[in-house]
Design a protein around this motif. Structure first.
Motif, PDB file in Angstrom:
ATOM      1  N   GLY A   1      36.833  39.901  53.552  1.00  0.00           N
ATOM      2  CA  GLY A   1      37.190  39.829  51.854  1.00  0.00           C
ATOM      3  C   GLY A   1      37.052  38.413  51.659  1.00  0.00           C
ATOM      4  N   THR A   2      36.235  37.539  51.905  1.00  0.00           N
ATOM      5  CA  THR A   2      36.199  36.082  51.924  1.00  0.00           C
ATOM      6  C   THR A   2      35.588  35.881  50.146  1.00  0.00           C
ATOM      7  N   PHE A   3      36.379  34.928  49.666  1.00  0.00           N
ATOM      8  CA  PHE A   3      35.962  34.669  48.343  1.00  0.00           C
ATOM      9  C   PHE A   3      36.018  33.077  48.057  1.00  0.00           C
ATOM     10  N   LEU A   4      35.082  32.816  47.312  1.00  0.00           N
ATOM     11  CA  LEU A   4      34.932  30.999  46.746  1.00  0.00           C
ATOM     12  C   LEU A   4      35.312  30.865  45.461  1.00  0.00           C
ATOM     13  N   VAL A   5      36.132  30.234  45.321  1.00  0.00           N
ATOM     14  CA  VAL A   5      36.795  29.572  44.247  1.00  0.00           C
ATOM     15  C   VAL A   5      35.998  28.371  43.825  1.00  0.00           C
ATOM     16  N   MET A   6      35.279  28.209  42.548  1.00  0.00           N
ATOM     17  CA  MET A   6      34.548  27.051  42.272  1.00  0.00           C
ATOM     18  C   MET A   6      34.430  27.169  40.553  1.00  0.00           C
TER      19      MET A   6
ATOM     20  N   PRO B   1      45.881  31.656  34.932  1.00  0.00           N
ATOM     21  CA  PRO B   1      45.896  32.983  35.436  1.00  0.00           C
ATOM     22  C   PRO B   1      44.577  33.430  35.817  1.00  0.00           C
ATOM     23  N   TYR B   2      44.838  34.679  36.826  1.00  0.00           N
ATOM     24  CA  TYR B   2      43.674  35.258  37.348  1.00  0.00           C
ATOM     25  C   TYR B   2      42.945  35.991  36.251  1.00  0.00           C
ATOM     26  N   GLU B   3      43.777  36.523  35.387  1.00  0.00           N
ATOM     27  CA  GLU B   3      42.805  37.461  34.273  1.00  0.00           C
ATOM     28  C   GLU B   3      42.057  36.551  33.467  1.00  0.00           C
ATOM     29  N   ASP B   4      42.204  35.421  33.465  1.00  0.00           N
ATOM     30  CA  ASP B   4      41.562  34.331  32.410  1.00  0.00           C
ATOM     31  C   ASP B   4      40.028  33.972  33.074  1.00  0.00           C
ATOM     32  N   GLU B   5      39.890  34.300  34.169  1.00  0.00           N
ATOM     33  CA  GLU B   5      38.757  33.706  34.802  1.00  0.00           C
ATOM     34  C   GLU B   5      37.538  34.562  34.795  1.00  0.00           C
TER      35      GLU B   5
ATOM     36  N   GLU C   1      36.283  24.269  44.836  1.00  0.00           N
ATOM     37  CA  GLU C   1      37.670  23.953  45.280  1.00  0.00           C
ATOM     38  C   GLU C   1      37.900  24.662  46.625  1.00  0.00           C
ATOM     39  N   ALA C   2      37.597  26.006  47.092  1.00  0.00           N
ATOM     40  CA  ALA C   2      37.968  26.324  48.204  1.00  0.00           C
ATOM     41  C   ALA C   2      37.296  27.736  48.521  1.00  0.00           C
ATOM     42  N   ALA C   3      37.186  28.068  49.612  1.00  0.00           N
ATOM     43  CA  ALA C   3      37.073  29.282  50.117  1.00  0.00           C
ATOM     44  C   ALA C   3      38.196  30.084  50.993  1.00  0.00           C
ATOM     45  N   TYR C   4      38.519  31.291  50.476  1.00  0.00           N
ATOM     46  CA  TYR C   4      39.721  31.871  51.003  1.00  0.00           C
ATOM     47  C   TYR C   4      39.326  33.135  51.846  1.00  0.00           C
ATOM     48  N   SER C   5      40.612  33.483  52.449  1.00  0.00           N
ATOM     49  CA  SER C   5      40.204  34.808  53.188  1.00  0.00           C
ATOM     50  C   SER C   5      38.967  34.732  54.169  1.00  0.00           C
TER      51      SER C   5
ATOM     52  N   LEU D   1      37.308  38.791  40.939  1.00  0.00           N
ATOM     53  CA  LEU D   1      38.608  39.191  41.605  1.00  0.00           C
ATOM     54  C   LEU D   1      39.583  38.859  40.297  1.00  0.00           C
ATOM     55  N   THR D   2      39.194  39.775  39.185  1.00  0.00           N
ATOM     56  CA  THR D   2      40.184  39.311  38.153  1.00  0.00           C
ATOM     57  C   THR D   2      41.179  40.395  37.673  1.00  0.00           C
ATOM     58  N   ARG D   3      41.033  41.666  38.430  1.00  0.00           N
ATOM     59  CA  ARG D   3      41.797  42.863  38.138  1.00  0.00           C
ATOM     60  C   ARG D   3      43.365  42.867  38.558  1.00  0.00           C
ATOM     61  N   SER D   4      44.083  43.506  37.913  1.00  0.00           N
ATOM     62  CA  SER D   4      45.599  43.426  38.377  1.00  0.00           C
ATOM     63  C   SER D   4      45.762  43.612  39.710  1.00  0.00           C
ATOM     64  N   LYS D   5      44.963  44.790  40.371  1.00  0.00           N
ATOM     65  CA  LYS D   5      45.136  45.128  41.515  1.00  0.00           C
ATOM     66  C   LYS D   5      44.476  43.965  42.896  1.00  0.00           C
ATOM     67  N   ASP D   6      43.701  43.211  42.365  1.00  0.00           N
ATOM     68  CA  ASP D   6      43.457  42.179  43.229  1.00  0.00           C
ATOM     69  C   ASP D   6      44.359  40.850  43.238  1.00  0.00           C
ATOM     70  N   ARG D   7      45.557  41.020  42.297  1.00  0.00           N
ATOM     71  CA  ARG D   7      46.409  39.858  42.264  1.00  0.00           C
ATOM     72  C   ARG D   7      47.159  39.641  43.399  1.00  0.00           C
ATOM     73  N   GLU D   8      47.620  40.576  44.129  1.00  0.00           N
ATOM     74  CA  GLU D   8      48.513  40.427  45.294  1.00  0.00           C
ATOM     75  C   GLU D   8      47.609  40.026  46.468  1.00  0.00           C
ATOM     76  N   PHE D   9      46.381  40.470  46.659  1.00  0.00           N
ATOM     77  CA  PHE D   9      45.426  39.964  47.686  1.00  0.00           C
ATOM     78  C   PHE D   9      45.008  38.534  47.314  1.00  0.00           C
ATOM     79  N   ARG D  10      44.878  38.125  46.382  1.00  0.00           N
ATOM     80  CA  ARG D  10      44.473  36.578  46.073  1.00  0.00           C
ATOM     81  C   ARG D  10      45.812  35.635  46.370  1.00  0.00           C
ATOM     82  N   ARG D  11      46.944  36.194  46.096  1.00  0.00           N
ATOM     83  CA  ARG D  11      48.270  35.522  46.415  1.00  0.00           C
ATOM     84  C   ARG D  11      48.471  35.145  47.952  1.00  0.00           C
ATOM     85  N   GLN D  12      48.161  36.178  48.742  1.00  0.00           N
ATOM     86  CA  GLN D  12      48.344  36.173  49.917  1.00  0.00           C
ATOM     87  C   GLN D  12      47.307  35.286  50.531  1.00  0.00           C
TER      88      GLN D  12
END
Length: 1070
Positions: free
Chosen positions: A470-475, A264-268, A187-191, A272-283
């Protein structure tokens, strides 16, 4: 973009193919086009060009477009699918059929006809590998950007009607049913690092290896990722794209009916599935990012042969995952220098070198695919700088794809859309796109850090860029079928039935006690009928109208009947008939087979036997004379709920033998009661009799094989007995039977964690959290709807019910002790509760703990509380400390229990359950003053504690010990009003007796005796009341039962003896 030609297999792979020895033609028919006017309003003549795998299969005849926008072509062409040809099964899986709509312009003098592309369409051929021999599709036409139609009609609705068919199946039914399809979506690489810039020609690539035939690896490459600047995040859902490069209509890159839907991030399944990672991923999703949205496919063959050069094996995939769960996905940026015009000399070729930098790697945990029923992994995976030692340690892979295996990457061009028309007049942008994506990686022109020369300096400079950003890859990795099939519910039901199937009953023994008694009654009936016939022969039948026979006449008839029976020998015959059945009763019922030691034992036994024989003789005669079955079993006077309450009281008083008796009485009253079996099993589980607990739980499951609670308890006790395979069956069956049960999924997750299967445990916890979230949202929706209708419950304090604090001013007065005052002073340090009841944060683990505490599963309670402690953000809650204190109390670890209770009081000093637990703790420590203060505080609350019955009993007993009989009577009456039992009425009776209220005391003790006539204390106090009432016979009878039941209260026994001595009666032995 271009699909690489996979690892060589060619003729060698084809030679091993038994199922497709001959090429199979694939027939393609372009039937017609519709709505062409939406592409271009003045189009007149068109033709369709059919291409596949870079080869032009043919052009349709030039066809006039009707005013309605329809053009009939009926053009057919074909290509051959064969393992040793260019169009093998791996190509069918990955590459679509490309159809180009061409407009034929009017012929001008001395000039050829002008042919212009209008649009393109693609047809996915994957169904041909899924058991389909023919498919008919309507392929949408997407406008070519270079044409004016794209600007005039950006939302064209035209399309082509296409039919694709084969004479025989490309895969046999066996191959299709046993094979699998692997789809990987990048899908994409973020941050991404801030040094990435949009300017310049850059090729962002990702690649991973899939196990193929033998020891080979299939390299799946995703290239030409688009670097996007800050802005809106990618829309959802959005289509997945074909891995194609040279195509005229970008809209045709979208794979039909294949979308990225997110979730939802929690279902992945990623990092990065914890609640504290949610805001970072949204940004990160709306900042600089690299987007591919590209899907690659690979067919997995379960057979032991390779059906094509790159076909993978299901066993190979499973073996690789089992050997190493982490798979590396490499990421890099390749700078591409544009070449000058004309030919390039050898000296100039160095300028065209492509420099690869920012070599990173993400680790994907593939173990999820080995969980039963799992077909998909999707998540965000952190990207790290590529370090050989780290990659080898985590993945056991020694070679980098971009560095060490670059020679195995393809150099061939895709060829799609490269027909003469497509190449006739490309735009400058198309040339640049083709130059940048027309090939994969040229190994002779790749310079990547390999530890030599200047490359090492580059690596050192770029090391850590991904981690810092903090790069992460979504696949997404998806299978058509799970690698490990999930057990069918029917199979689980069968397995459960096998495990709980009751043992075959032994054949009944003909000489059993029951049969002996039945034989005796039958013999009595037979003898009585014979005697009645003798009577009728002597005196005739007495008719109803003849009136009653006087006593003297009856006595004379009896004497004559006895004389006739004795003189005729019939009396002896009747006695012999009864003799055998009596001997059977002595042997089978009383187990007497040896001589008695003395005459006293013999006389005692004969007396007992006589009473028994006479009783059953009466039963048999009543059956004979009335014609009805007379039951010898009296109707029980206690209900199921009362027996459960008695058992709980006995447990609280540590009288386990009596508690076990009450639990067994419940079962005896109703052996079909599931709850009775479960309660007794939970009692046995707590007191280290796991085998008996297992029998109880399995008996409950036999009564209802679909009872979820019984399944869970069978699983819990199987874990305690270390029968882990059985436990897994029980937990899995419970989850299948009730898929919306939060407790079932959580307990199953805790079990898998005990087995060190952390992947499956996390998946089950995730499912439970989804169910809990849905439940909370539904409750919130109902509450909002009620508020909108004006039906919101009042938050004002409830009125104090009858029998509560307003009736006990003397009890509540002076309650606050020094310790409680300290707790109230410390309370502001905890979060101040809002007005009204505020429930604690609800989690799946506390819901499960609540269930586990009811069934005494201490080990699972500790596991759930450990998870609760890790999942809480604001620290442990009051409920957490209460549950932990409960476990320590059962283990008799009173100091640690006290620590937990103190923490609970500090957090929530207005919780009645906290003070109840504190009171129980002090009561067990024999600190009755503190216990009394805590219990008084509990009953002063408007809201009752959970175990109010035990609170009443213990507080009442403390009042009796302190001779506060008025308060004791009031507390015990509250207990009777709440849930009456033998002990509550006994407390009332004792308090009234001590206050000389003899009549009320006798009434209360009579109530206690009616509920449980085996309580020696009740008979003891009844003895005292009868002695004071000068009722000698009743006093002796009560005292006899007091002694017979074994009164353990020595003080009460001494008081009885003293009272008997004072009044001079009541003890028959004196």
């Amino acid at each position: 973009m271009e699909v690489p030609v996979e690892l060589a297999g060619g003729k060698d792979a084809a030679a091993s193919l038994p199922s497709m020895s001959q090429p199979i033609p694939v027939e393609i028919t372009v039937v017609k086009a519709q709505d062409l006017k939406t592409l271009k309003s003045n189009v007149l003549v068109t033709l369709v060009r059919v291409e596949y795998n870079g080869e032009v299969l043919g052009d349709s005849p030039k066809t006039d477009v009707l005013p309605s926008g329809t053009a009939e072509y009926n053009f057919s062409t074909s290509f051959e699918c064969s393992p040793d040809g260019p169009n093998s099964l791996d190509v069918i899986v990955q590459k679509p059929l490309l159809l180009t709509m061409l407009e034929v312009g009017p012929r001008e003098k001395k000039k050829p006809e002008k042919i212009t592309p209008l649009g393109q369409a693609v047809v996915d051929l994957l169904p041909l590998l899924q058991g389909v021999r023919s498919l008919k599709v309507f392929a949408p036409l997407y406008a070519v950007p270079a044409s004016s139609s794209e600007k005039l009609h950006p939302k064209a609705t035209g399309g082509l009607e296409v039919t694709v068919s084969t004479k025989e199946l490309l895969l046999s039914a066996t191959q299709f049913s046993s094979g699998n399809l692997l789809s990987i979506t990048m899908e994409a690489a973020y941050s991404v690092p801030g040094v990435f810039t949009v300017e310049g020609q850059q090729n962002y690539m990702a690649c991973l290896q899939i196990p193929a035939a033998g020891e080979k690896e299939l390299l799946l490459l995703f290239q030409n990722g688009i670097l996007k600047a800050d802005g809106e995040k990618e829309p959802l859902p959005r289509p997945k794209n074909w891995p194609l490069g040279t195509i005229l209509a970008p809209g045709a890159l979208a794979i039909p009916n294949s979308f990225i839907v997110g979730g939802p991030y929690e279902d992945e399944d990623g990092d990065l599935t914890r609640s504290k990672d949610r805001e970072f991923r949204r940004q990160a999703e709306s900042t600089k990012r690299i987007v591919w949205d590209m899907e690659r496919r690979c067919y997995l063959d379960a057979a032991a042969v390779a059906v094509a050069s790159c076909i993978c094996f299901v066993p190979s995939l499973q073996k690789r995952i089992a050997e190493c769960c982490y798979w590396p996905v490499e990421l890099c940026k390749m700078s591409m220098a544009s070449g000058g015009k004309g030919k390039t000399s050898k000296a100039d070729k160095g300028d065209e070198d492509k420099q690869i930098a920012f070599h990173g790697v993400a680790y994907v945990n593939m173990m999820h695919l080995l969980c039963p029923g799992v077909k998909q992994i999707r998540g965000a995976f952190r990207v790290f700088s590529y370090q050989d030692s780290e990659v080898f340690e985590k993945t056991r892979i020694q070679h980098s794809i971009f560095r060490d295996l670059r020679s195995q990457l393809s150099l061939a061009k895709e060829g799609l859309g490269t027909s003469p028309v497509s190449r006739a007049a490309p735009t400058k942008a198309q040339k640049e796109d083709k130059d940048s994506s027309g090939t994969l990686l040229n190994p002779s022109k790749i310079q990547l850090s390999d530890g030599t020369g200047g490359s090492e300096n580059v690596t050192n400079l770029l090391e850590g860029q991904y981690s810092e950003a903090g790069t992460f890859l979504v696949m997404e990795i998806k299978l058509d079928r799970p690698l490990v099939p999930k057990r069918l519910w029917e199979e689980l039901v069968r397995r459960v039935k096998e495990m709980i199937h009751p043992k075959p009953e032994l054949p009944p023994w003909t000489g059993g006690a029951k049969k002996a008694v039945e034989a005796y009654e039958k013999c009595v009936t037979s003898v009585a009928a014979a005697i009645l016939r003798e009577y009728h022969e002597l005196f005739g039948k007495q008719l109803p109208g003849q009136g009653m026979i006087d006593h003297g006449t009856l006595e004379e008839q009896r004497r004559q009947l006895n004389y006739e029976l004795n003189t005729s020998g019939k009396y002896f015959a009747f006695k012999e008939q009864l003799k055998h059945s009596v001997v059977k009763i002595v042997r089978e019922k009383y187990l007497k087979t040896e001589a008695f030691e003395n005459q006293g034992q013999l006389q005692e036994f004969l007396s007992e036997l006589y009473v028994f024989l006479v009783g059953h003789m009466h039963i048999a005669l009543n059956k004979l004379l009335s014609g009805e079955n007379v039951s010898s079993t009296p109707t029980p006077c206690t209900t199921d709920k009362q027996l459960w309450l008695f058992a709980r009281e006995a447990e609280a008083n540590r009288d386990l033998k009596l508690a076990s008796l009450f639990y067994r009485q419940r079962i005896a009253q109703d052996q079909c009661s599931i709850q009775s079996w479960l309660d007794y099993g939970a009692f046995c589980l707590l007191h280290e009799d796991a085998t008996k607990a297992q029998e109880c739980f399995k008996k409950a499951l036999c009564l209802d094989p679909q009872h979820t609670q019984s399944l869970l308890l069978c699983g819990i006790v199987a874990v305690k007995l270390q029968h882990y395979e059985e436990a897994e069956i029980f937990f899995e069956d419970a989850c299948c039977l009730e898929p919306f049960s939060i407790i079932a999924w959580t307990l199953s997750g805790l079990f898998y964690e005990l087995q060190n299967n952390y992947i499956q445990a996390e998946r089950n916890f995730r499912e439970a959290k989804k169910l809990l979230q849905a439940q909370l949202e539904e409750e919130r929706r109902i509450l909002e709807a009620a508020e909108a209708e004006g039906k919101k419950p009042s938050t004002a304090p409830e009125e104090i019910p009858d029998g509560s604090a307003d009736k006990l001013p003397e009890v509540v007065e002076g309650v606050t002790s020094k310790e409680e005052a300290t707790a109230l002073q410390e309370a502001p340090e905890a979060p101040c509760p809002a007005p009204g009841p505020q429930p604690p944060p609800c989690t799946i683990f506390m819901k499960t703990v609540e269930f586990l505490m009811k069934v005494n599963a201490v080990r699972f309670v500790h596991k759930a509380l450990a998870h609760e402690l890790l999942s809480l953000q604001g620290g442990p809650t009051c409920a957490y400390y209460l549950a932990l204190a409960w476990t320590y109390s059962l283990q008799e670890d009173l100091p640690r229990c006290e620590e937990c209770v103190c923490e609970a009081i500090r957090i929530d000093p207005t919780n009645p359950n906290v003070w109840a637990q504190k009171g129980h703790l002090c009561y067990l420590k024999k600190d009755f003053d503190k216990a009394k203060n805590c219990y008084e505080r509990v009953i002063s609350f408007v809201e009752d504690a959970v175990d109010m019955h035990i609170v009443y009993l213990r507080l009442g007993s403390i009042y009796l010990e302190e001779k506060e009989y008025g308060r004791a009577k009031q507390i015990y009456l509250l207990a009777c009003d709440n849930s009456a039992s033998c002990l509550t009425w006994l407390g009332v009776g004792i308090a009234c007796y001590r206050m000389k209220e003899m009549e009320e005391a006798e009434d209360a003790l009579s109530e206690a005796n009616a509920l449980n006539n085996t309580n020696a204390d009740v008979w003891g106090y009844l003895t005292l009341i009868c002695l004071h009432g000068r009722r000698q016979l009743e006093a002796e009878q009560c005292y006899k039962y007091t002694v017979k039941l074994g009164l353990q209260n020595s003080e009460l026994l001494q008081e009885i003896h003293a009272t008997q001595s004072r009044f001079g009666f009541g003890n028959p032995s004196l």
